[in-house]
Design a protein around this motif. Sequence first.
Motif, short mmCIF file in Angstrom:
data_model
loop_
_atom_site.label_atom_id
_atom_site.label_comp_id
_atom_site.label_asym_id
_atom_site.label_seq_id
_atom_site.Cartn_x
_atom_site.Cartn_y
_atom_site.Cartn_z
N ASN A 199 -8.59 61.77 68.09
CA ASN A 199 -8.40 62.52 69.26
C ASN A 199 -7.27 63.93 68.61
O ASN A 199 -7.29 63.96 67.40
N GLN A 200 -6.19 64.52 69.46
CA GLN A 200 -5.60 65.43 68.73
C GLN A 200 -4.40 65.37 68.07
O GLN A 200 -3.62 65.52 67.59
N GLN A 201 -3.96 63.78 68.58
CA GLN A 201 -2.91 63.42 67.91
C GLN A 201 -2.89 62.43 66.39
O GLN A 201 -2.42 62.09 66.43
N SER A 251 -19.78 57.53 77.02
CA SER A 251 -19.78 58.52 77.67
C SER A 251 -19.50 59.89 76.62
O SER A 251 -19.63 60.85 77.69
N ILE A 252 -18.54 59.39 76.14
CA ILE A 252 -17.94 60.89 75.35
C ILE A 252 -19.09 61.49 74.44
O ILE A 252 -20.83 61.02 74.11
N LYS A 291 -11.66 65.56 77.36
CA LYS A 291 -10.38 64.95 77.95
C LYS A 291 -10.57 63.37 78.46
O LYS A 291 -11.45 62.67 78.20
N ASP A 292 -9.10 62.80 77.98
CA ASP A 292 -9.81 61.09 78.73
C ASP A 292 -10.84 60.91 79.57
O ASP A 292 -10.94 59.91 79.19
N ASP A 293 -10.42 61.75 80.63
CA ASP A 293 -11.65 61.23 82.14
C ASP A 293 -12.18 61.06 81.47
O ASP A 293 -13.56 60.43 82.35
#
Length: 178
Positions: free
Chosen positions: A22-24, A74-75, A120-122
Motif C-alpha cells: 500500500n502507499q504506507q 478481489s484486488i 481503495k481498501d474497500d
Amino acid sequence: MPARPDRQSLPYRDCVGIAVFNQQGDVFIGRRKAEGDPEQSAELGAPWQMPQGGIDKGEDPLKAALRELHEETSISAVSLLAEAPEWIYYDLPDDALGIALKGKYRGQRQRWFAFAFTGKDDDIDVLNPGGGKHPAEFDAWRWEKLGRLPSLIVPFKRDAYDKVVEAFADIPRRFNLG
C-alpha cells in the motif's frame, strides 16, 4: 494408514506469490481459513500469508499472479513494481506430505511479484473474492510490515518468506511508499 510417498519422487508445484504494497509501504496479508485445509492445520501454527496460487499449464506467471490475486482478494487495481530474481522453494513438512497440495507435490516452486496497490481498501473482499465467483481462502486480512511476515507464517514456509523479504525489502524506499 497409507504409507507416505517418498519426498524425492514428488515434484514441486509451480506457483506464484504476490506481495501487494500500500502507499504506507505495508503489505497485504490474509488469514487462511483453517477448516478443510490440510496445509493449514492448527498444529502447524500461524495462519497468515500473502496471496499465492498455482500457475495453470501454459500460463504466463505474471498473468497467473494477477488472476490469483483477484480470485483470493478481489484486488485488481495494482501496478507491477518488481519480480523476485529467482524461483523460491518450500517443502511441506513430513506430516503433510501426501496430503496437502492434493498429495501430488513435495512443496512449491514460487515466482514472486511485488505490486503497488492503487485501489481503495474497500475494494478488497476476501469473504466473497472475485465478486463471489471463487471460494474464500481467507477469513480476514490486514496490512503488515514486510519484515514481520516470516514470524507470522506457518513454520515450514519461513525460509521462503525470508527470501521474499530479502527480494522486496527495498521496495517501500525505492518506490517512495511509506
